[in-house]
Write a protein that holds these residues in place. Structure first.
Motif, PDB file in Angstrom:
ATOM      1  N   ILE A 190      20.263  -4.597   9.413  1.00 45.52           N
ATOM      2  CA  ILE A 190      19.249  -4.078   8.493  1.00 45.52           C
ATOM      3  C   ILE A 190      18.480  -2.931   9.127  1.00 45.52           C
ATOM      4  O   ILE A 190      18.155  -1.939   8.466  1.00 45.52           O
ATOM      5  CB  ILE A 190      18.318  -5.213   8.041  1.00 45.52           C
ATOM      6  N   ALA A 191      18.216  -3.033  10.421  1.00 50.10           N
ATOM      7  CA  ALA A 191      17.502  -1.946  11.100  1.00 50.10           C
ATOM      8  C   ALA A 191      18.299  -0.648  11.096  1.00 50.10           C
ATOM      9  O   ALA A 191      17.731   0.448  11.086  1.00 50.10           O
ATOM     10  CB  ALA A 191      17.183  -2.351  12.544  1.00 50.10           C
ATOM     11  N   ALA A 237      12.853   1.669   2.626  1.00 48.58           N
ATOM     12  CA  ALA A 237      12.053   0.614   2.027  1.00 48.58           C
ATOM     13  C   ALA A 237      12.877  -0.219   1.064  1.00 48.58           C
ATOM     14  O   ALA A 237      13.577   0.317   0.216  1.00 48.58           O
ATOM     15  CB  ALA A 237      10.857   1.221   1.295  1.00 48.58           C
ATOM     16  N   PHE A 238      12.792  -1.542   1.209  1.00 45.01           N
ATOM     17  CA  PHE A 238      13.401  -2.465   0.254  1.00 45.01           C
ATOM     18  C   PHE A 238      12.297  -2.990  -0.650  1.00 45.01           C
ATOM     19  O   PHE A 238      11.232  -3.352  -0.174  1.00 45.01           O
ATOM     20  CB  PHE A 238      14.017  -3.666   0.951  1.00 45.01           C
ATOM     21  N   SER A 239      12.545  -3.085  -1.936  1.00 50.67           N
ATOM     22  CA  SER A 239      11.579  -3.749  -2.801  1.00 50.67           C
ATOM     23  C   SER A 239      11.903  -5.240  -2.907  1.00 50.67           C
ATOM     24  O   SER A 239      11.019  -6.061  -3.122  1.00 50.67           O
ATOM     25  CB  SER A 239      11.552  -3.111  -4.190  1.00 50.67           C
ATOM     26  N   ILE A 291      10.815  -5.107   9.902  1.00 49.73           N
ATOM     27  CA  ILE A 291      11.687  -3.968   9.603  1.00 49.73           C
ATOM     28  C   ILE A 291      11.419  -3.450   8.197  1.00 49.73           C
ATOM     29  O   ILE A 291      11.431  -2.244   7.950  1.00 49.73           O
ATOM     30  CB  ILE A 291      13.172  -4.377   9.740  1.00 49.73           C
ATOM     31  N   GLN A 292      11.157  -4.333   7.254  1.00 44.37           N
ATOM     32  CA  GLN A 292      10.948  -3.957   5.857  1.00 44.37           C
ATOM     33  C   GLN A 292       9.622  -4.531   5.337  1.00 44.37           C
ATOM     34  O   GLN A 292       9.586  -5.400   4.476  1.00 44.37           O
ATOM     35  CB  GLN A 292      12.104  -4.466   4.995  1.00 44.37           C
ATOM     36  N   PRO A 293       8.487  -4.031   5.840  1.00 41.60           N
ATOM     37  CA  PRO A 293       7.192  -4.597   5.453  1.00 41.60           C
ATOM     38  C   PRO A 293       6.734  -4.216   4.049  1.00 41.60           C
ATOM     39  O   PRO A 293       5.740  -4.734   3.571  1.00 41.60           O
ATOM     40  CB  PRO A 293       6.241  -4.018   6.507  1.00 41.60           C
TER      41      PRO A 293
END
Length: 199
Positions: A51-52, A58-60, A83-85
Motif C-alpha cells: 500500500i505504501a 489518498a484512499f476514501s 499510510i492512508q490517514p
C-alpha cells in the motif's frame, strides 16, 4: 508492473513479494484497487509495504480481508492507517484461528510494543466495520484506538464470531467501550444471524 489508462476505474492485482517495489499506475479516474497476495506474500507486514508503494495519495475507502491466524493485528493496522490517514470508511474482515496459539516471542506482529498507547490521525474516518471479532485483547485495544483517534466517527459496526457468547469477558469489554462513546452509533451483531446484540 506498469498500468497506464485514462479510463480505468477498477484494478485487480495478484502480487508476490518481488512485485512490491515495481508498481507504477497512471489512471486518473481509478476508484477501486483490489490486491490479492499469493502464497509468496506470507508476512503480514508486506501488505503495508504494498500500500505504501501504490501511487495513490489518498484512499476514501479501505477494505481488508485479513487471515491473521495467531498474530496480533493491531500494529499492522496502525501502520496502514498512518499510510492512508484521509480515509472515510474502514472495513476489516478478520479470519482467525479459533484456537489461538501464541506467536513467537520476537514476532514482528507485536512491534512496536507500545502500539496500544499510540495515536494516529483519523480526522476523516466516519464509518468503521469490523467482522469476525472474537473478543481477544488486541481486538479490544484496536477498538479503543479507533474510538480515541477517529474524532468524527459516526458509525461503528461489529460482527462477533458465533463461538463468542455475551458472557465472554472480551465481549463485555467491547460493550463497555461502546457505552463510553454514546455519540457514536454502535452496533454488535452475531455473524450467523441478522440479529443485533448491542444495543
Amino acid at each position: 508492473m506498469i498500468v497506464q489508462s485514462p479510463l480505468l476505474e477498477e484494478l485487480g492485482l495478484k502480487i508476490n513479494n518481488h512485485d512490491i517495489c515495481r508498481i507504477d499506475i497512471a489512471a486518473p479516474v481509478l476508484k477501486e484497487v483490489t490486491l490479492e497476495p499469493n502464497g509468496l506474500l506470507d508476512a503480514e507486514w508486506s501488505i503495508t509495504q504494498v500500500i505504501a508503494h501504490l501511487p495513490v495519495t489518498a484512499f476514501s475507502v479501505l477494505e481488508l480481508d485479513l487471515e491473521t491466524e495467531r498474530h496480533t493485528f493491531g500494529p499492522m493496522m496502525l501502520c496502514l492507517l498512518r499510510i492512508q490517514p484521509t480515509m472515510q470508511k474502514l472495513k476489516v474482515v478478520l479470519a482467525r484461528d479459533k484456537v489461538r496459539v501464541p506467536c513467537p516471542v520476537n514476532c514482528p506482529c507485536k512491534h512496536p510494543i507500545n502500539w496500544r498507547s499510540e495515536d494516529v490521525s483519523l480526522a476523516n474516518l466516519e464509518v468503521v466495520e469490523i467482522h469476525g471479532l472474537q473478543g481477544e485483547d488486541d481486538e479490544v485495544d484496536f477498538l479503543k484506538i479507533i474510538l480515541r483517534c477517529a474524532t468524527v466517527l459516526q458509525r461503528l459496526t461489529m460482527t462477533i464470531s458465533d463461538d463468542v457468547s455475551p458472557s465472554n469477558n472480551g465481549y463485555k469489554k467491547i460493550c463497555s467501550i461502546m457505552k463510553e462513546h454514546p455519540d457514536v452509533e454502535c452496533h454488535i451483531m452475531a455473524s450467523s444471524s441478522e440479529g443485533v446484540l448491542y444495543p
